[in-house]
Design a protein around this motif. Sequence first.
Motif, PDB file in Angstrom:
ATOM      1  N   UNK A   1      -7.407 -13.072  11.195  1.00  0.00           N
ATOM      2  CA  UNK A   1      -8.759 -12.604  11.470  1.00  0.00           C
ATOM      3  C   UNK A   1      -8.961 -11.167  11.028  1.00  0.00           C
ATOM      4  N   UNK A   2      -7.939 -10.541  10.418  1.00  0.00           N
ATOM      5  CA  UNK A   2      -8.018  -9.141  10.041  1.00  0.00           C
ATOM      6  C   UNK A   2      -7.178  -8.302  10.965  1.00  0.00           C
ATOM      7  N   UNK A   3      -7.516  -7.037  11.059  1.00  0.00           N
ATOM      8  CA  UNK A   3      -6.753  -6.118  11.884  1.00  0.00           C
ATOM      9  C   UNK A   3      -7.473  -5.850  13.198  1.00  0.00           C
ATOM     10  N   UNK A   4      -6.744  -5.988  14.289  1.00  0.00           N
ATOM     11  CA  UNK A   4      -7.268  -5.660  15.608  1.00  0.00           C
ATOM     12  C   UNK A   4      -6.261  -4.759  16.298  1.00  0.00           C
ATOM     13  N   UNK A   5      -6.736  -3.946  17.229  1.00  0.00           N
ATOM     14  CA  UNK A   5      -5.856  -3.009  17.927  1.00  0.00           C
ATOM     15  C   UNK A   5      -5.851  -3.317  19.415  1.00  0.00           C
ATOM     16  N   UNK A   6      -4.647  -3.332  19.987  1.00  0.00           N
ATOM     17  CA  UNK A   6      -4.503  -3.652  21.393  1.00  0.00           C
ATOM     18  C   UNK A   6      -3.492  -2.688  22.005  1.00  0.00           C
ATOM     19  N   UNK A   7      -3.684  -2.331  23.260  1.00  0.00           N
ATOM     20  CA  UNK A   7      -2.769  -1.410  23.949  1.00  0.00           C
ATOM     21  C   UNK A   7      -1.845  -2.174  24.892  1.00  0.00           C
ATOM     22  N   UNK A   8      -0.798  -1.455  25.316  1.00  0.00           N
ATOM     23  CA  UNK A   8       0.117  -2.049  26.289  1.00  0.00           C
ATOM     24  C   UNK A   8      -0.592  -2.439  27.568  1.00  0.00           C
ATOM     25  N   UNK A   9      -1.553  -1.600  27.998  1.00  0.00           N
ATOM     26  CA  UNK A   9      -2.296  -1.915  29.222  1.00  0.00           C
ATOM     27  C   UNK A   9      -3.084  -3.204  29.062  1.00  0.00           C
ATOM     28  N   UNK A  10      -3.711  -3.391  27.881  1.00  0.00           N
ATOM     29  CA  UNK A  10      -4.508  -4.603  27.650  1.00  0.00           C
ATOM     30  C   UNK A  10      -3.635  -5.850  27.600  1.00  0.00           C
ATOM     31  N   UNK A  11      -2.394  -5.679  27.184  1.00  0.00           N
ATOM     32  CA  UNK A  11      -1.459  -6.814  27.136  1.00  0.00           C
ATOM     33  C   UNK A  11      -0.853  -7.128  28.496  1.00  0.00           C
ATOM     34  N   UNK A  12      -1.135  -6.286  29.483  1.00  0.00           N
ATOM     35  CA  UNK A  12      -0.523  -6.484  30.789  1.00  0.00           C
ATOM     36  C   UNK A  12       0.954  -6.154  30.785  1.00  0.00           C
ATOM     37  N   UNK A  13       1.341  -5.169  29.936  1.00  0.00           N
ATOM     38  CA  UNK A  13       2.753  -4.798  29.811  1.00  0.00           C
ATOM     39  C   UNK A  13       3.170  -3.919  30.988  1.00  0.00           C
ATOM     40  N   UNK A  14       4.343  -4.190  31.517  1.00  0.00           N
ATOM     41  CA  UNK A  14       4.872  -3.407  32.634  1.00  0.00           C
ATOM     42  C   UNK A  14       6.377  -3.222  32.466  1.00  0.00           C
ATOM     43  N   UNK A  15       6.880  -2.196  33.121  1.00  0.00           N
ATOM     44  CA  UNK A  15       8.316  -2.009  33.293  1.00  0.00           C
ATOM     45  C   UNK A  15       8.537  -1.612  34.742  1.00  0.00           C
ATOM     46  N   UNK A  16       9.747  -1.774  35.217  1.00  0.00           N
ATOM     47  CA  UNK A  16      10.071  -1.312  36.571  1.00  0.00           C
ATOM     48  C   UNK A  16      10.360   0.180  36.490  1.00  0.00           C
ATOM     49  N   UNK A  17       9.261   0.939  36.284  1.00  0.00           N
ATOM     50  CA  UNK A  17       9.402   2.368  36.025  1.00  0.00           C
ATOM     51  C   UNK A  17      10.065   3.107  37.176  1.00  0.00           C
ATOM     52  N   UNK A  18       9.748   2.753  38.404  1.00  0.00           N
ATOM     53  CA  UNK A  18      10.319   3.463  39.546  1.00  0.00           C
ATOM     54  C   UNK A  18      11.829   3.267  39.614  1.00  0.00           C
ATOM     55  N   UNK A  19      12.277   2.018  39.376  1.00  0.00           N
ATOM     56  CA  UNK A  19      13.717   1.759  39.406  1.00  0.00           C
ATOM     57  C   UNK A  19      14.421   2.525  38.293  1.00  0.00           C
ATOM     58  N   UNK A  20      13.767   2.605  37.109  1.00  0.00           N
ATOM     59  CA  UNK A  20      14.371   3.322  35.982  1.00  0.00           C
ATOM     60  C   UNK A  20      14.464   4.810  36.301  1.00  0.00           C
ATOM     61  N   UNK A  21      13.378   5.366  36.866  1.00  0.00           N
ATOM     62  CA  UNK A  21      13.375   6.790  37.203  1.00  0.00           C
ATOM     63  C   UNK A  21      14.395   7.102  38.285  1.00  0.00           C
ATOM     64  N   UNK A  22      14.478   6.231  39.284  1.00  0.00           N
ATOM     65  CA  UNK A  22      15.470   6.431  40.349  1.00  0.00           C
ATOM     66  C   UNK A  22      16.881   6.409  39.780  1.00  0.00           C
TER      67      UNK A  22
END
Length: 466
Positions: free
Chosen positions: A88-109
Motif C-alpha cells: 500500500x506504500x509507506x506508512x509510519x507507526x510507533x511502538x505505542x501504536x503497536x501496543x509494544x511494552x517491556x517490563x521496564x520496572x524489572x529491567x531498571x530494578x
Amino acid sequence: MTDGANSTDGATYAWAPPEPKKRKNRSGLWIGIPAGATAVALLAASFVLIAPGASVAGVQIGGLTAGAAAQAISDRLANTSIAVESPAGSVTVTGAELGATVDAQAIADKAFSENPMWKPSSWFPEGTGVAINVDPAKAAAALRDLAPDTYKAPVDATVAYDAGSQSYVATPAQPGEGIDPAAVTAALQSAFDAGTVNTTAQAGVVPVEAPVTTEEADAAVAQLNGILDNAGFYVGDERTVPVDRATAASWLTITPDGTGDFAISADEAAIQQAVAGLPAAVDRGAVNADVIVDKGGEVIHTNTEGQTGRALGDTTGIAAAFASQLAEGNGRFALTVSETPFETTKTERWIDVNLSTQTTTLWQNGQVYRSWSISSGAGEHATHTGEFRIGWKTSMQDMGCVPGYDYCTKDVPWVSYFNGDEGFHGTYWHNNFGTPMSHGCINMTISAAKELYDWAYRGTEVSVHY
C-alpha cells in the motif's frame, strides 16, 4: 584618712572597668555544616541511583532512580518510529501504536541491583538487551487503520442450532489479509536493541486469522450437543423426564465474546414450565416384585419387576439451579426424591422324575402342584439320571428324521429339553403311560406336556432318579 576606693588590699575598685571576656571562635562550625550536608546527601543518593554510564537499549539510565529509569525505557519504546514499506506504500507507526511494552520496572530494578552508584567498580557498565512484547490485536488494528486498502477482514466462526439435524453446527472461520505484523515487530526490536528511535521495515501482506477460530467453534458445538444428548431430569442414573433436543436448544442462548469463548445462558422461565410437570412424571407408588426361584432361592424367572415408589416433593429452585447448570455445560439435572421400597414374592419351583414309578411331579413352594404318569426311555435308550435344568424349549418339532437316527416322529408338541436331546414332550402315538416306551425322552399326554411347558421356565431344576 583612708578611702576604700584607693585601698591596695586587693579589692576591685568601682571606677576600673573589668577586663572583657574572650569570645569563642564559631566560624569553623558555620562553614562545616553545608559541606557535611552535601556529603550526607551524596551518600544517600548513592543508595538509590544507578551507576553512571548504565544504559538499556541506548537509553542512558545512569544517575537515575529505578523508577525514573523505567519511565525512560518505556518512553523510548513508545516513541520509536517504524516506516513500513508495504504493497500500500509507506506508512509510519510507533511502538505505542503497536501496543509494544517491556517490563521496564524489572529491567531498571535489575540494573540498579547490579550497578548501584555506591559501588564504583560497577560504573560504566555494558548496555542490556531487552525483549519487546507487542499486542497482536493492537498491532493488527494499527496497521489496518494506516493501510486500509491492504486489509481484508477475517470472518469469525459461528455456532447455531440446526432444526433439521436437531444439533448445533459450526460455520468455519474465513481468514482475512493484512500487513505482516511480525516483520514490523522484528524491525521495532532491532531498532530498540540498537538504541535508535527511527527505522524502516519491509512488510508484505499475510493471512489474518479470525479471532474466533473454527476449532473453537467446533469445541463449543461438541459441548452444546453433549447437553442435548443428555438433557433431562434424572433420578439416579435413570433419565426419568427426558428433555427433547429442540426444547433444550430453545432454552439456550449462545453468545460469542469475539475472542473464541462462547458463553451459554439458559432461560429460567422456560425451564420452569417443564419443572411444573415434574411431580406427575416422577411420583409413583411402589410395585411389588413377583419371581420364580429354584430350590436355592436363585431367580429363574421374573413375573413382575419390582419398582421402588418415589415422591419428588418441593420443586422450588429447580429451574434456577438447572439454568445455572446448563450455563456450565451440564444437561443432566439430578432430582432429589423420597423412596418407598417394594416387597418381593418368591415362588419356588422344581420337577421330580421318578423312573421307578414312571411319574413326573411338579413341586411348588414345597408342595405337589401336579403329578402325571409318564413313559421314560426304554432298554438301551433309558433316560439318564441326574440333576438338570430346563434349557431350550419349542412348541413343536420333528424328532429323529435326520441321518443317524433310527426313527422319525413328525410334529412333536410342547418340547422342554433338560439333558441334551432328552426332554419332556407331548405324545400322540401311544397311550401306554406308566411304562418305558421312548428313545430317552419323557413321554407325556399332550395336555400335561403343555402345562409343564407353560409352568417350567428355563432354569427350572429337574431331578431324575429311580
